[in-house]
Structure formats: structure tokens, C-alpha cells
Write a protein that holds these residues in place. Structure first.
Motif, PDB file in Angstrom:
ATOM      1  N   LEU A  44     -18.695  34.003  21.341  1.00 41.38           N
ATOM      2  CA  LEU A  44     -19.797  34.694  22.012  1.00 41.38           C
ATOM      3  C   LEU A  44     -20.760  35.397  21.062  1.00 41.38           C
ATOM      4  O   LEU A  44     -21.973  35.299  21.235  1.00 41.38           O
ATOM      5  CB  LEU A  44     -19.247  35.699  23.029  1.00 41.38           C
ATOM      6  CG  LEU A  44     -18.458  35.090  24.181  1.00 41.38           C
ATOM      7  CD1 LEU A  44     -17.946  36.192  25.099  1.00 41.38           C
ATOM      8  CD2 LEU A  44     -19.311  34.091  24.952  1.00 41.38           C
ATOM      9  N   ASP A  45     -20.235  36.108  20.062  1.00 44.06           N
ATOM     10  CA  ASP A  45     -21.136  36.876  19.195  1.00 44.06           C
ATOM     11  C   ASP A  45     -21.344  36.262  17.822  1.00 44.06           C
ATOM     12  O   ASP A  45     -22.231  36.663  17.086  1.00 44.06           O
ATOM     13  CB  ASP A  45     -20.690  38.326  19.069  1.00 44.06           C
ATOM     14  CG  ASP A  45     -19.292  38.485  18.495  1.00 44.06           C
ATOM     15  OD1 ASP A  45     -18.546  37.499  18.436  1.00 44.06           O
ATOM     16  OD2 ASP A  45     -18.939  39.615  18.104  1.00 44.06           O
ATOM     17  N   ASN A  71     -23.772  34.768   8.086  1.00 43.37           N
ATOM     18  CA  ASN A  71     -23.525  33.948   6.905  1.00 43.37           C
ATOM     19  C   ASN A  71     -22.606  34.697   5.938  1.00 43.37           C
ATOM     20  O   ASN A  71     -21.649  34.136   5.409  1.00 43.37           O
ATOM     21  CB  ASN A  71     -24.861  33.603   6.249  1.00 43.37           C
ATOM     22  CG  ASN A  71     -24.715  32.693   5.055  1.00 43.37           C
ATOM     23  OD1 ASN A  71     -23.963  32.978   4.147  1.00 43.37           O
ATOM     24  ND2 ASN A  71     -25.441  31.598   5.074  1.00 43.37           N
ATOM     25  N   LYS A  72     -22.875  35.970   5.724  1.00 45.41           N
ATOM     26  CA  LYS A  72     -22.081  36.778   4.795  1.00 45.41           C
ATOM     27  C   LYS A  72     -20.643  36.913   5.273  1.00 45.41           C
ATOM     28  O   LYS A  72     -19.704  36.836   4.476  1.00 45.41           O
ATOM     29  CB  LYS A  72     -22.711  38.156   4.604  1.00 45.41           C
ATOM     30  CG  LYS A  72     -21.937  39.023   3.605  1.00 45.41           C
ATOM     31  CD  LYS A  72     -22.627  40.340   3.377  1.00 45.41           C
ATOM     32  CE  LYS A  72     -21.953  41.245   2.391  1.00 45.41           C
ATOM     33  NZ  LYS A  72     -20.622  40.995   1.968  1.00 45.41           N
ATOM     34  N   SER A 131     -24.578  28.460   3.784  1.00 41.53           N
ATOM     35  CA  SER A 131     -25.860  28.131   4.426  1.00 41.53           C
ATOM     36  C   SER A 131     -26.053  26.621   4.521  1.00 41.53           C
ATOM     37  O   SER A 131     -26.453  26.100   5.564  1.00 41.53           O
ATOM     38  CB  SER A 131     -27.026  28.732   3.645  1.00 41.53           C
ATOM     39  OG  SER A 131     -26.999  30.127   3.723  1.00 41.53           O
ATOM     40  N   ARG A 132     -25.761  25.932   3.461  1.00 42.46           N
ATOM     41  CA  ARG A 132     -25.901  24.471   3.425  1.00 42.46           C
ATOM     42  C   ARG A 132     -24.950  23.819   4.438  1.00 42.46           C
ATOM     43  O   ARG A 132     -25.337  22.935   5.199  1.00 42.46           O
ATOM     44  CB  ARG A 132     -25.609  23.963   2.018  1.00 42.46           C
ATOM     45  CG  ARG A 132     -25.847  22.493   1.827  1.00 42.46           C
ATOM     46  CD  ARG A 132     -25.559  22.022   0.400  1.00 42.46           C
ATOM     47  NE  ARG A 132     -26.183  22.878  -0.607  1.00 42.46           N
ATOM     48  CZ  ARG A 132     -25.518  23.575  -1.525  1.00 42.46           C
ATOM     49  NH1 ARG A 132     -24.202  23.518  -1.583  1.00 42.46           N
ATOM     50  NH2 ARG A 132     -26.155  24.315  -2.404  1.00 42.46           N
ATOM     51  N   LEU A 140     -27.579  31.785  16.823  1.00 39.63           N
ATOM     52  CA  LEU A 140     -27.925  32.611  17.974  1.00 39.63           C
ATOM     53  C   LEU A 140     -29.228  33.371  17.703  1.00 39.63           C
ATOM     54  O   LEU A 140     -29.675  33.462  16.561  1.00 39.63           O
ATOM     55  CB  LEU A 140     -26.789  33.606  18.253  1.00 39.63           C
ATOM     56  CG  LEU A 140     -25.427  32.982  18.557  1.00 39.63           C
ATOM     57  CD1 LEU A 140     -24.353  34.075  18.593  1.00 39.63           C
ATOM     58  CD2 LEU A 140     -25.472  32.220  19.867  1.00 39.63           C
ATOM     59  N   ASP A 141     -29.806  33.938  18.756  1.00 42.63           N
ATOM     60  CA  ASP A 141     -31.026  34.734  18.600  1.00 42.63           C
ATOM     61  C   ASP A 141     -30.814  35.914  17.662  1.00 42.63           C
ATOM     62  O   ASP A 141     -31.765  36.414  17.062  1.00 42.63           O
ATOM     63  CB  ASP A 141     -31.504  35.241  19.969  1.00 42.63           C
ATOM     64  CG  ASP A 141     -32.007  34.120  20.864  1.00 42.63           C
ATOM     65  OD1 ASP A 141     -32.348  33.036  20.339  1.00 42.63           O
ATOM     66  OD2 ASP A 141     -32.047  34.323  22.089  1.00 42.63           O
ATOM     67  N   THR A 142     -29.580  36.336  17.511  1.00 42.01           N
ATOM     68  CA  THR A 142     -29.246  37.464  16.637  1.00 42.01           C
ATOM     69  C   THR A 142     -29.210  37.052  15.169  1.00 42.01           C
ATOM     70  O   THR A 142     -29.051  37.895  14.288  1.00 42.01           O
ATOM     71  CB  THR A 142     -27.863  38.028  17.008  1.00 42.01           C
ATOM     72  OG1 THR A 142     -26.887  36.982  16.832  1.00 42.01           O
ATOM     73  CG2 THR A 142     -27.832  38.549  18.425  1.00 42.01           C
ATOM     74  N   GLY A 143     -29.300  35.739  14.903  1.00 42.76           N
ATOM     75  CA  GLY A 143     -29.214  35.241  13.544  1.00 42.76           C
ATOM     76  C   GLY A 143     -27.792  34.886  13.131  1.00 42.76           C
ATOM     77  O   GLY A 143     -27.554  34.424  12.018  1.00 42.76           O
ATOM     78  N   ARG A 144     -26.845  35.118  14.029  1.00 43.69           N
ATOM     79  CA  ARG A 144     -25.443  34.807  13.761  1.00 43.69           C
ATOM     80  C   ARG A 144     -25.149  33.374  14.209  1.00 43.69           C
ATOM     81  O   ARG A 144     -25.869  32.811  15.017  1.00 43.69           O
ATOM     82  CB  ARG A 144     -24.544  35.824  14.474  1.00 43.69           C
ATOM     83  CG  ARG A 144     -24.802  37.246  13.951  1.00 43.69           C
ATOM     84  CD  ARG A 144     -24.161  38.297  14.804  1.00 43.69           C
ATOM     85  NE  ARG A 144     -22.713  38.315  14.684  1.00 43.69           N
ATOM     86  CZ  ARG A 144     -22.031  38.930  13.729  1.00 43.69           C
ATOM     87  NH1 ARG A 144     -22.682  39.585  12.777  1.00 43.69           N
ATOM     88  NH2 ARG A 144     -20.720  38.923  13.704  1.00 43.69           N
ATOM     89  N   TRP A 145     -24.076  32.805  13.681  1.00 41.49           N
ATOM     90  CA  TRP A 145     -23.715  31.418  13.950  1.00 41.49           C
ATOM     91  C   TRP A 145     -22.496  31.334  14.848  1.00 41.49           C
ATOM     92  O   TRP A 145     -21.567  32.121  14.717  1.00 41.49           O
ATOM     93  CB  TRP A 145     -23.419  30.704  12.638  1.00 41.49           C
ATOM     94  CG  TRP A 145     -24.635  30.466  11.816  1.00 41.49           C
ATOM     95  CD1 TRP A 145     -25.185  31.314  10.906  1.00 41.49           C
ATOM     96  CD2 TRP A 145     -25.452  29.312  11.834  1.00 41.49           C
ATOM     97  NE1 TRP A 145     -26.303  30.752  10.350  1.00 41.49           N
ATOM     98  CE2 TRP A 145     -26.486  29.509  10.903  1.00 41.49           C
ATOM     99  CE3 TRP A 145     -25.415  28.107  12.541  1.00 41.49           C
ATOM    100  CZ2 TRP A 145     -27.473  28.573  10.660  1.00 41.49           C
ATOM    101  CZ3 TRP A 145     -26.388  27.163  12.303  1.00 41.49           C
ATOM    102  CH2 TRP A 145     -27.413  27.396  11.376  1.00 41.49           C
TER     103      TRP A 145
END
Length: 87
Positions: free
Chosen positions: A26-27, A31-32, A46-47, A61-66
């Protein structure tokens, strides 16, 4: 970074990332967080995330999370249906 993770090739890194993504559907993960959890460089993560995105296995996601997509679930359902037909 562990010695084993240093030796992981791109395919292995990508699979390990996909497996990790199931932990926070869900959340998602940043990347880190992925890099820290698996001991990979942020550049490689990232790659590999981009490869997973192109394959339809991950999305940002819109939050920038994957997070993982529904694709693995659909594939698992196909597997279950096939196995049920064999019985």
C-alpha cells in the motif's frame, strides 16, 4: 553492503527488489529504503526499478515511493488455475 550483494547481477538484484516490494504493497518503499534494505547502490536500484516498471511488475506511487503491481498476482492466479485443472 554485504559481500553476497556485491556479487549479485542485475537479474538477481531485480528479483530481490521485486520480492521486497511485496512487504509494503500500500505505501511502498523509497529508493533509499530499498537500497539500504538490500545493500545495493541507489543507482542500481533506480535502474532495476525502471526495468520492473517497464515489465509491469512495479509502479511509482504519487508519493514517489515504489510498490508492486497486480501483475504477479494475476500470474499466480493463472498458475493456481492451471494446477487445479491438473488434479
Amino acid at each position: 553492503m554485504s559481500e553476497q550483494n556485491n556479487k549479485d547481477n542485475a537479474a538477481m538484484r531485480t528479483l530481490r527488489i521485486a520480492e521486497l516490494l511485496f512487504g509494503r504493497i500500500l505505501d511502498g518503499y523509497s529508493n533509499k529504503e530499498i537500497a539500504d534494505a538490500l545493500g545495493y547502490s541507489a543507482c542500481n536500484v533506480s535502474r532495476d526499478l525502471e526495468l520492473l516498471r517497464q515489465a509491469g511488475w512495479a509502479e511509482k506511487l504519487d508519493t514517489g515511493r515504489w510498490t508492486v503491481t497486480i501483475k504477479p498476482v494475476v500470474l499466480m492466479r493463472r498458475y493456481q488455475d492451471h494446477m487445479a485443472d491438473l488434479i
